[in-house]
Scaffold this motif. Structure first.
Motif, PDB file in Angstrom:
ATOM      1  N   ARG A 134       0.849  -1.194   0.000  1.00  0.00           N
ATOM      2  CA  ARG A 134       0.000   0.000   0.000  1.00  0.00           C
ATOM      3  C   ARG A 134       0.887   1.246   0.000  1.00  0.00           C
ATOM      4  N   GLN A 135       1.982   1.129   0.720  1.00  0.00           N
ATOM      5  CA  GLN A 135       2.926   2.246   0.835  1.00  0.00           C
ATOM      6  C   GLN A 135       3.697   2.447  -0.480  1.00  0.00           C
ATOM      7  N   ILE A 136       3.903   1.348  -1.199  1.00  0.00           N
ATOM      8  CA  ILE A 136       4.679   1.391  -2.442  1.00  0.00           C
ATOM      9  C   ILE A 136       3.795   0.895  -3.579  1.00  0.00           C
ATOM     10  N   GLY A 137       3.200   1.837  -4.319  1.00  0.00           N
ATOM     11  CA  GLY A 137       2.278   1.471  -5.400  1.00  0.00           C
ATOM     12  C   GLY A 137       3.042   1.096  -6.651  1.00  0.00           C
ATOM     13  N   MET A 138       2.329   0.435  -7.566  1.00  0.00           N
ATOM     14  CA  MET A 138       3.015   0.014  -8.790  1.00  0.00           C
ATOM     15  C   MET A 138       2.138   0.198 -10.026  1.00  0.00           C
ATOM     16  N   VAL A 139       2.775   0.636 -11.104  1.00  0.00           N
ATOM     17  CA  VAL A 139       2.085   0.796 -12.383  1.00  0.00           C
ATOM     18  C   VAL A 139       2.874  -0.012 -13.410  1.00  0.00           C
ATOM     19  N   PHE A 140       2.172  -0.804 -14.201  1.00  0.00           N
ATOM     20  CA  PHE A 140       2.857  -1.723 -15.116  1.00  0.00           C
ATOM     21  C   PHE A 140       2.900  -1.192 -16.538  1.00  0.00           C
ATOM     22  N   GLN A 141       3.660  -1.918 -17.350  1.00  0.00           N
ATOM     23  CA  GLN A 141       3.832  -1.524 -18.761  1.00  0.00           C
ATOM     24  C   GLN A 141       2.489  -1.491 -19.486  1.00  0.00           C
ATOM     25  N   SER A 143      -1.447  -1.296 -19.356  1.00  0.00           N
ATOM     26  CA  SER A 143      -2.459  -0.868 -18.399  1.00  0.00           C
ATOM     27  C   SER A 143      -3.382  -2.058 -18.116  1.00  0.00           C
ATOM     28  N   ASN A 144      -3.755  -2.212 -16.858  1.00  0.00           N
ATOM     29  CA  ASN A 144      -4.538  -3.396 -16.492  1.00  0.00           C
ATOM     30  C   ASN A 144      -5.753  -3.017 -15.638  1.00  0.00           C
ATOM     31  N   PRO A 145      -6.666  -2.219 -16.229  1.00  0.00           N
ATOM     32  CA  PRO A 145      -7.853  -1.870 -15.444  1.00  0.00           C
ATOM     33  C   PRO A 145      -8.690  -3.112 -15.152  1.00  0.00           C
ATOM     34  N   PHE A 146      -9.425  -3.068 -14.046  1.00  0.00           N
ATOM     35  CA  PHE A 146     -10.309  -4.185 -13.737  1.00  0.00           C
ATOM     36  C   PHE A 146     -11.565  -4.061 -14.604  1.00  0.00           C
ATOM     37  N   PRO A 147     -12.253  -5.186 -14.860  1.00  0.00           N
ATOM     38  CA  PRO A 147     -13.489  -5.117 -15.660  1.00  0.00           C
ATOM     39  C   PRO A 147     -14.622  -4.503 -14.851  1.00  0.00           C
ATOM     40  N   LYS A 148     -14.426  -3.260 -14.507  1.00  0.00           N
ATOM     41  CA  LYS A 148     -15.391  -2.545 -13.674  1.00  0.00           C
ATOM     42  C   LYS A 148     -15.527  -1.128 -14.227  1.00  0.00           C
ATOM     43  N   ASP A 186     -15.293   2.502  -9.938  1.00  0.00           N
ATOM     44  CA  ASP A 186     -14.990   1.329  -9.105  1.00  0.00           C
ATOM     45  C   ASP A 186     -13.524   0.911  -9.187  1.00  0.00           C
ATOM     46  N   ASN A 187     -12.910   1.148 -10.331  1.00  0.00           N
ATOM     47  CA  ASN A 187     -11.478   0.844 -10.446  1.00  0.00           C
ATOM     48  C   ASN A 187     -10.680   1.623  -9.412  1.00  0.00           C
ATOM     49  N   VAL A 188     -10.984   2.927  -9.319  1.00  0.00           N
ATOM     50  CA  VAL A 188     -10.213   3.768  -8.407  1.00  0.00           C
ATOM     51  C   VAL A 188     -10.602   3.483  -6.955  1.00  0.00           C
ATOM     52  N   ALA A 189     -11.895   3.171  -6.746  1.00  0.00           N
ATOM     53  CA  ALA A 189     -12.375   2.927  -5.378  1.00  0.00           C
ATOM     54  C   ALA A 189     -11.954   1.557  -4.847  1.00  0.00           C
ATOM     55  N   TYR A 190     -11.530   0.686  -5.756  1.00  0.00           N
ATOM     56  CA  TYR A 190     -11.269  -0.715  -5.398  1.00  0.00           C
ATOM     57  C   TYR A 190     -10.312  -0.871  -4.202  1.00  0.00           C
ATOM     58  N   SER A 238      -9.291   5.225 -23.722  1.00  0.00           N
ATOM     59  CA  SER A 238      -8.173   4.971 -24.645  1.00  0.00           C
ATOM     60  C   SER A 238      -7.014   4.373 -23.843  1.00  0.00           C
ATOM     61  N   GLY A 239      -6.003   3.875 -24.559  1.00  0.00           N
ATOM     62  CA  GLY A 239      -4.845   3.260 -23.895  1.00  0.00           C
ATOM     63  C   GLY A 239      -4.175   4.205 -22.901  1.00  0.00           C
ATOM     64  N   GLY A 240      -3.997   5.461 -23.340  1.00  0.00           N
ATOM     65  CA  GLY A 240      -3.346   6.450 -22.481  1.00  0.00           C
ATOM     66  C   GLY A 240      -4.196   6.760 -21.263  1.00  0.00           C
ATOM     67  N   GLN A 241      -5.516   6.830 -21.481  1.00  0.00           N
ATOM     68  CA  GLN A 241      -6.428   7.109 -20.356  1.00  0.00           C
ATOM     69  C   GLN A 241      -6.448   5.925 -19.384  1.00  0.00           C
ATOM     70  N   GLN A 242      -6.422   4.696 -19.938  1.00  0.00           N
ATOM     71  CA  GLN A 242      -6.406   3.512 -19.070  1.00  0.00           C
ATOM     72  C   GLN A 242      -5.164   3.508 -18.178  1.00  0.00           C
ATOM     73  N   GLN A 243      -4.033   3.924 -18.776  1.00  0.00           N
ATOM     74  CA  GLN A 243      -2.805   3.936 -17.971  1.00  0.00           C
ATOM     75  C   GLN A 243      -2.904   4.985 -16.864  1.00  0.00           C
ATOM     76  N   ARG A 244      -3.499   6.143 -17.174  1.00  0.00           N
ATOM     77  CA  ARG A 244      -3.665   7.167 -16.132  1.00  0.00           C
ATOM     78  C   ARG A 244      -4.692   6.705 -15.086  1.00  0.00           C
ATOM     79  N   LEU A 245      -5.663   5.893 -15.531  1.00  0.00           N
ATOM     80  CA  LEU A 245      -6.618   5.327 -14.570  1.00  0.00           C
ATOM     81  C   LEU A 245      -5.879   4.396 -13.590  1.00  0.00           C
ATOM     82  N   CYS A 246      -4.958   3.612 -14.137  1.00  0.00           N
ATOM     83  CA  CYS A 246      -4.185   2.715 -13.264  1.00  0.00           C
ATOM     84  C   CYS A 246      -3.321   3.513 -12.281  1.00  0.00           C
TER      85      CYS A 246
END
Lengths: 251, 228
Positions: free
Chosen positions: A85-92, A94-99, A103-107, A149-157
């Motif tokens: 939780r202290q160390i977040g991670m973003v991957f190459q 984007s991997n949004p949940f099917p939500k 809900d993705n951000v609230a998860y 879009s791909g870029g938006q999904q990555q910013r969502l992550c």
């Protein structure tokens, strides 16, 4: 200097393979650290070691110490969930949940037991704003994250990672699958985010490392060969091997 | 990817050598014209300057293209930024040679003021400095670049000697010599300025080789030379 993460003689093994060899480096708070090096040099292993993502791999073990705020990340009594939780991670990729976007951000908040709806609303909005996505999605928060879009999904992550209030953000090639304008948005965002977070980013793109990072670490065959201020690494690196790598003479 | 870039860099290197050769030739010819009172040769130097200006623009354009398209780093970046500066220095050197040629054209119809001894010496120093500074660039020879910088004091001493002689022994004694003395003074000044530009080239070469900045810091250079 305020050291956020300290690696001391840190080594990492996949069974008998020593993927990281005695890495020692200090990562200063609120700075962007770029990690570069050829494929298989250990840069992603190092990144994933910081929030113990490698724990899940069978036969993986480490030696030496890796600390956050002076606390050993691999101490037996450490709460791994808390560390992540202290160390977040973003991957190459984007991997949004099917939500929905919301809900993705609230998860992360919900699985951490937060029930207060107003608070969740406030946090989702703030995280989306911090990830520079709010103005693009505020009218369609209930739409599926896959509509973005791909870029938006990555910013969502990134927003999803920010919602649980991490202190460090690990990014593994966060813009490598994005077009130039989405890449620019992510890079601009990183510059904003470093005011609040310490960011460690693995990238294969030399120019990207040069543009966004304050410090650059060059890894090769599991060793940290050079670690210095970014402008120095890219104009006058002290080792010939660093120079040969960044000028494309190998790798 | 890298092979094409290396070929581009090689091509650029050849262009800079060509620019340097033209600039050296211009200095040599302008002084030959002075020694031999050869108006035609002096005029060819003045006319030839346009060709050097064109080459300067061509080299600059190539470097800007490589910076934009290849986004070079480290030694490639230092090579290109140094190349850009050297290109400008060589163009200025050629301008100064052209100024000398113009003075020669003014002088050829006037009686000889005095036999030329020290001006050809100063021009030999200038040509050597330009040649050595470019050799240092081509061969990445730091030692040679530092030698060029040390030569600059010799050029200054020669300029002072010529200046004092022209003013004290001729112009202040006989006002009729002034119309011939001033062009010679200006030629001397141009030659000394050429040496300054060669020094600039040498300083940039040292930066290109090891990223050390030597400009505005002669003390450091002299201390360094003492140690060697």
């Amino acid at each position: 200097m305020n050291i956020k993460i300290k690696s001391e003689n840190f080594s990492f093994y996949y069974d008998e393979v020593k993927a990281l060899k005695n890495v020692s480096m200090d990562i200063i708070k609120n700075k962007v650290i770029g990690i570069i090096g050829p494929s298989g040099c250990g840069k992603s292993t190092f990144l994933r070691s910081i929030n113990r993502m490698n724990d899940l791999i069978q036969g993986a073990r480490c030696e030496g110490t890796l600390m956050i705020d002076g606390k050993d990340i691999y101490a037996p009594d450490i709460d791994v969930v808390r560390i992540r939780r202290q160390i977040g991670m973003v991957f190459q990729k984007s991997n949004p949940f099917p939500k929905s976007i919301f809900d993705n951000v609230a998860y992360g908040l919900r699985i951490n037991g937060v029930k207060d709806k107003d608070y969740i609303h406030h946090k989702v909005e703030k995280s989306l704003k911090d990830a520079a996505l709010w103005s693009e999605v505020e009218n369609r928060l209930s739409k599926s994250a896959f509509d973005l879009s791909g870029g938006q999904q990555q910013r969502l992550c990134i927003a999803r990672a920010l919602a649980v209030e991490p202190e460090v953000l690990l990014m593994d090639e966060p813009a490598s699958a994005l077009d130039p304008s989405s890449t620019l948005k992510i890079e601009e965002l990183i510059q904003e985010l470093k005011k609040k977070y310490t960011i460690i980013i693995v990238t294969h793109n030399m120019q990207q490392a040069a543009r966004i990072s304050d410090y650059t670490a060059f890894f090769m065959t599991g060793e940290l060969l050079e670690y210095d201020i970014t402008s120095k690494i890219f104009t006058k690196p002290s080792k010939k091997i660093t120079e040969d790598y960044i000028t494309g003479r190998f790798g | 990817m890298r092979r094409h870039f290396d070929e581009d860099l090689k091509g650029l290197n050849m262009d800079i050598i060509k620019m340097a050769t033209l600039a050296e030739e211009a200095i040599f010819k302008s002084i030959e014209a002075l020694k031999n009172r050869d108006r035609g040769l002096a005029e060819s130097v003045v006319l030839g300057d346009a060709k050097i200006n064109d080459l300067e623009l061509l080299i600059e354009e190539k470097i800007i293209d490589l910076l934009a398209l290849r986004q070079p780093l480290a030694r490639d970046l230092r090579f290109l930024t140094t190349g850009m500066k050297i290109n400008a220095e060589l163009e200025r050197i050629a301008d100064l040679a052209s100024n000398i040629a113009r003075m020669v054209i003014e002088l050829v119809d006037k009686p000889i003021l005095k036999p030329l001894i020290d001006i050809p010496k100063l021009s030999d120093v200038a040509i050597k400095m330009v040649k050595d500074s470019i050799d240092a660039f081509v061969d990445s020879d730091e030692k040679l670049a530092k030698e060029v910088m040390l030569y600059d004091s010799r050029a200054n001493a020669l300029r002072n000697l010529i200046q004092e002689e022209l003013i004290n022994d001729y112009m202040s004694k006989d006002a009729s010599t002034v119309t011939r003395g001033i062009p010679l003074l200006l030629i001397t000044r141009s030659l000394e300025r050429i040496c300054d530009h060669a020094t600039n080239i040498a300083e940039n070469v040292v930066y290109m080789i090891n990223a050390k900045v030597l400009r505005h810091n002669y003390q450091y250079l002299e201390n360094d030379a003492d140690k060697e």
